[in-house]
Design a protein around this motif. Structure first.
Motif, PDB file in Angstrom:
ATOM      1  N   LEU A 243    -139.188 -11.943  25.509  1.00 54.39           N
ATOM      2  CA  LEU A 243    -139.444 -12.253  24.106  1.00 54.39           C
ATOM      3  C   LEU A 243    -140.047 -13.646  23.949  1.00 54.39           C
ATOM      4  O   LEU A 243    -140.907 -13.868  23.095  1.00 54.39           O
ATOM      5  CB  LEU A 243    -138.155 -12.137  23.288  1.00 54.39           C
ATOM      6  N   ALA A 244    -139.603 -14.591  24.768  1.00 59.95           N
ATOM      7  CA  ALA A 244    -140.160 -15.944  24.694  1.00 59.95           C
ATOM      8  C   ALA A 244    -141.654 -15.950  24.972  1.00 59.95           C
ATOM      9  O   ALA A 244    -142.387 -16.807  24.454  1.00 59.95           O
ATOM     10  CB  ALA A 244    -139.437 -16.865  25.676  1.00 59.95           C
ATOM     11  N   ALA A 245    -142.118 -14.998  25.772  1.00 59.30           N
ATOM     12  CA  ALA A 245    -143.544 -14.919  26.082  1.00 59.30           C
ATOM     13  C   ALA A 245    -144.356 -14.352  24.924  1.00 59.30           C
ATOM     14  O   ALA A 245    -145.585 -14.491  24.903  1.00 59.30           O
ATOM     15  CB  ALA A 245    -143.754 -14.059  27.329  1.00 59.30           C
ATOM     16  N   HIS A 246    -143.693 -13.742  23.963  1.00 59.67           N
ATOM     17  CA  HIS A 246    -144.385 -13.227  22.781  1.00 59.67           C
ATOM     18  C   HIS A 246    -144.756 -14.414  21.894  1.00 59.67           C
ATOM     19  O   HIS A 246    -143.915 -15.266  21.599  1.00 59.67           O
ATOM     20  CB  HIS A 246    -143.450 -12.275  22.024  1.00 59.67           C
ATOM     21  N   PRO A 247    -146.008 -14.522  21.444  1.00 61.23           N
ATOM     22  CA  PRO A 247    -146.428 -15.706  20.680  1.00 61.23           C
ATOM     23  C   PRO A 247    -145.625 -15.945  19.409  1.00 61.23           C
ATOM     24  O   PRO A 247    -145.455 -17.101  18.997  1.00 61.23           O
ATOM     25  CB  PRO A 247    -147.902 -15.427  20.375  1.00 61.23           C
ATOM     26  N   ALA A 248    -145.117 -14.899  18.772  1.00 62.35           N
ATOM     27  CA  ALA A 248    -144.337 -15.091  17.546  1.00 62.35           C
ATOM     28  C   ALA A 248    -142.988 -15.741  17.829  1.00 62.35           C
ATOM     29  O   ALA A 248    -142.384 -16.333  16.929  1.00 62.35           O
ATOM     30  CB  ALA A 248    -144.126 -13.751  16.838  1.00 62.35           C
ATOM     31  N   PHE A 249    -142.520 -15.657  19.069  1.00 57.83           N
ATOM     32  CA  PHE A 249    -141.253 -16.265  19.452  1.00 57.83           C
ATOM     33  C   PHE A 249    -141.487 -17.647  20.079  1.00 57.83           C
ATOM     34  O   PHE A 249    -141.076 -18.667  19.546  1.00 57.83           O
ATOM     35  CB  PHE A 249    -140.499 -15.358  20.434  1.00 57.83           C
ATOM     36  N   GLY A 250    -142.156 -17.649  21.226  1.00 61.89           N
ATOM     37  CA  GLY A 250    -142.304 -18.886  21.986  1.00 61.89           C
ATOM     38  C   GLY A 250    -143.057 -19.980  21.260  1.00 61.89           C
ATOM     39  O   GLY A 250    -142.802 -21.165  21.477  1.00 61.89           O
ATOM     40  N   SER A 251    -143.981 -19.619  20.373  1.00 62.63           N
ATOM     41  CA  SER A 251    -144.770 -20.640  19.682  1.00 62.63           C
ATOM     42  C   SER A 251    -143.930 -21.524  18.779  1.00 62.63           C
ATOM     43  O   SER A 251    -144.363 -22.613  18.403  1.00 62.63           O
ATOM     44  CB  SER A 251    -145.889 -19.972  18.868  1.00 62.63           C
ATOM     45  N   HIS A 252    -142.737 -21.075  18.428  1.00 65.83           N
ATOM     46  CA  HIS A 252    -141.881 -21.861  17.530  1.00 65.83           C
ATOM     47  C   HIS A 252    -140.770 -22.615  18.260  1.00 65.83           C
ATOM     48  O   HIS A 252    -139.939 -23.256  17.604  1.00 65.83           O
ATOM     49  CB  HIS A 252    -141.265 -20.949  16.466  1.00 65.83           C
ATOM     50  N   GLN A 277    -129.931 -25.401  33.988  1.00 59.02           N
ATOM     51  CA  GLN A 277    -130.750 -24.675  33.025  1.00 59.02           C
ATOM     52  C   GLN A 277    -130.876 -23.218  33.434  1.00 59.02           C
ATOM     53  O   GLN A 277    -131.088 -22.911  34.608  1.00 59.02           O
ATOM     54  CB  GLN A 277    -132.133 -25.307  32.909  1.00 59.02           C
ATOM     55  N   ILE A 278    -130.753 -22.325  32.459  1.00 56.77           N
ATOM     56  CA  ILE A 278    -130.803 -20.902  32.753  1.00 56.77           C
ATOM     57  C   ILE A 278    -132.248 -20.394  32.763  1.00 56.77           C
ATOM     58  O   ILE A 278    -132.681 -19.746  33.711  1.00 56.77           O
ATOM     59  CB  ILE A 278    -129.951 -20.112  31.738  1.00 56.77           C
ATOM     60  N   LEU A 279    -133.006 -20.692  31.695  1.00 54.30           N
ATOM     61  CA  LEU A 279    -134.413 -20.303  31.626  1.00 54.30           C
ATOM     62  C   LEU A 279    -135.311 -21.525  31.483  1.00 54.30           C
ATOM     63  O   LEU A 279    -134.899 -22.545  30.922  1.00 54.30           O
ATOM     64  CB  LEU A 279    -134.659 -19.376  30.423  1.00 54.30           C
ATOM     65  N   ASP A 280    -136.540 -21.368  31.953  1.00 54.10           N
ATOM     66  CA  ASP A 280    -137.535 -22.426  31.766  1.00 54.10           C
ATOM     67  C   ASP A 280    -138.246 -22.176  30.438  1.00 54.10           C
ATOM     68  O   ASP A 280    -139.349 -21.643  30.388  1.00 54.10           O
ATOM     69  CB  ASP A 280    -138.533 -22.419  32.925  1.00 54.10           C
ATOM     70  N   TRP A 281    -137.613 -22.592  29.352  1.00 53.99           N
ATOM     71  CA  TRP A 281    -138.167 -22.373  28.021  1.00 53.99           C
ATOM     72  C   TRP A 281    -139.466 -23.150  27.816  1.00 53.99           C
ATOM     73  O   TRP A 281    -140.327 -22.730  27.038  1.00 53.99           O
ATOM     74  CB  TRP A 281    -137.157 -22.792  26.959  1.00 53.99           C
ATOM     75  N   ALA A 282    -139.606 -24.277  28.506  1.00 53.85           N
ATOM     76  CA  ALA A 282    -140.793 -25.100  28.325  1.00 53.85           C
ATOM     77  C   ALA A 282    -142.073 -24.362  28.661  1.00 53.85           C
ATOM     78  O   ALA A 282    -143.157 -24.688  28.147  1.00 53.85           O
ATOM     79  CB  ALA A 282    -140.680 -26.373  29.179  1.00 53.85           C
ATOM     80  N   GLY A 283    -141.982 -23.372  29.517  1.00 54.01           N
ATOM     81  CA  GLY A 283    -143.167 -22.604  29.871  1.00 54.01           C
ATOM     82  C   GLY A 283    -143.706 -21.771  28.737  1.00 54.01           C
ATOM     83  O   GLY A 283    -144.844 -21.292  28.790  1.00 54.01           O
ATOM     84  N   HIS A 284    -142.877 -21.590  27.684  1.00 53.83           N
ATOM     85  CA  HIS A 284    -143.297 -20.772  26.527  1.00 53.83           C
ATOM     86  C   HIS A 284    -143.329 -21.566  25.235  1.00 53.83           C
ATOM     87  O   HIS A 284    -143.857 -21.077  24.227  1.00 53.83           O
ATOM     88  CB  HIS A 284    -142.353 -19.582  26.360  1.00 53.83           C
ATOM     89  N   ALA A 285    -142.758 -22.766  25.234  1.00 52.91           N
ATOM     90  CA  ALA A 285    -142.649 -23.552  23.997  1.00 52.91           C
ATOM     91  C   ALA A 285    -144.022 -23.883  23.452  1.00 52.91           C
ATOM     92  O   ALA A 285    -144.925 -24.275  24.195  1.00 52.91           O
ATOM     93  CB  ALA A 285    -141.836 -24.815  24.248  1.00 52.91           C
TER      94      ALA A 285
END
Length: 289
Positions: A243-252, A277-285
């Motif tokens: 879901l983080a890779a989806h632009p509507a999610f990760g873009s925010h 850290q569990i996920l690398d959120w920065a890759g989608h932020a």
């Protein structure tokens, strides 16, 4: 994952200062007119992130503009000074904090609602145009059950597990409840792409935001062993990553804002889990401060 037992769990949402609805009450005058309403929100706030994701999934940039707020409120009472005029125009001698998120009416200069669940439902029902069935027919009870599950089984349980100044039994009980919730979600998501339907619904938005908070905020107050146990749900975290890779999610995702907001409000001590850290959120932020 049965939703029936969850129906008896009381809501933990704080009472909203304003709870008008679009299109519900003709006496209110809140008709569903494009470009009449405006959102004021900070994606670093969980409710703000939920609304921002829904807003993007519905493609409402033109129909309902957004004014983004800073992650950390600048008012001495914990509110946003930019929202103070709206609050004062909406309630005589309003004495509370001017907090987000806010759905305002540009025609009247007043607030319609500060209640995030109502805001997302009204945006989807009256401005969605069928582009994204976030609240599919017959799924309302399931979505409400997921909201309660995330609120108590993840948010409250994680807070209890990492709270300082309480006995070990209470912390253990909180962690046990959190792990039970994650394990149930792990089993439920096996073979499923989304939570309750074969498409993204509001239930997915709710769960995803709860997982973002768990990894970017709550783990900072848990020990490393607890965080490793939380991370040991590969199907669930793969779902969150997808879901983080989806632009509507990760873009925010505003990771800097989440960190600043957390440090500004948190009174607890940082624990060893902060380094796991569990996920690398920065890759989608997609958002910066």
């Amino acid at each position: 994952m049965s939703v029936t037992p969850l129906a008896t769990v009381p809501s933990t949402q704080p009472t909203p200062a304003f709870r008008g609805r679009i299109g519900r009450d003709a006496r209110s005058g809140h008709y569903a007119v494009p470009r009449r309403y405006r959102l004021h929100l900070a994606p670093a706030c969980p409710n703000g992130l939920r609304i921002a994701v829904v807003h993007s999934l519905l493609g409402l940039d033109d129909a309902c503009p957004v004014t983004f707020l800073d992650a950390v409120p600048d008012g001495p009472d914990g509110g946003h000074s930019a929202l103070r005029p709206l609050y004062e125009a909406s309630a005589h001698r309003y004495a509370g904090a001017a907090v987000g998120p806010v759905l305002s009416d540009d025609w009247s200069g007043r607030i319609v609602s500060t209640h995030a669940p109502d805001i997302t439902r009204d945006l989807a029902r009256h401005f969605g145009g069928g582009r994204s069935a976030l609240y599919p027919c017959g799924a309302e009870s399931e979505i409400e059950a997921v909201e309660r599950l995330c609120g108590q089984g993840i948010e409250q349980a994680a807070q209890a597990a990492g709270a300082t100044g309480q006995d070990t039994a209470a912390s253990t009980a909180g962690l046990d409840r959190l792990l039970e919730t994650l394990a149930a979600l792990e089993r439920w998501l096996v073979g499923r792409e989304y939570l309750i339907r074969d498409q993204i619904t509001a239930a997915d938005v709710e769960l995803w935001v709860a997982l973002v908070q768990l990894d970017t905020v709550h783990r900072h107050h848990l020990d490393a062993a607890a965080v490793h146990r939380i991370a040991d749900h590969p199907v669930l975290w793969s779902y969150a990553r997808r879901l983080a890779a989806h632009p509507a999610f990760g873009s925010h995702l505003d990771l800097d804002g989440i960190a600043r907001r957390h440090h500004a409000h948190c009174q607890g001590l940082e624990a060893a889990g902060a380094a796991v850290q569990i996920l690398d959120w920065a890759g989608h932020a997609g958002r910066s401060a």
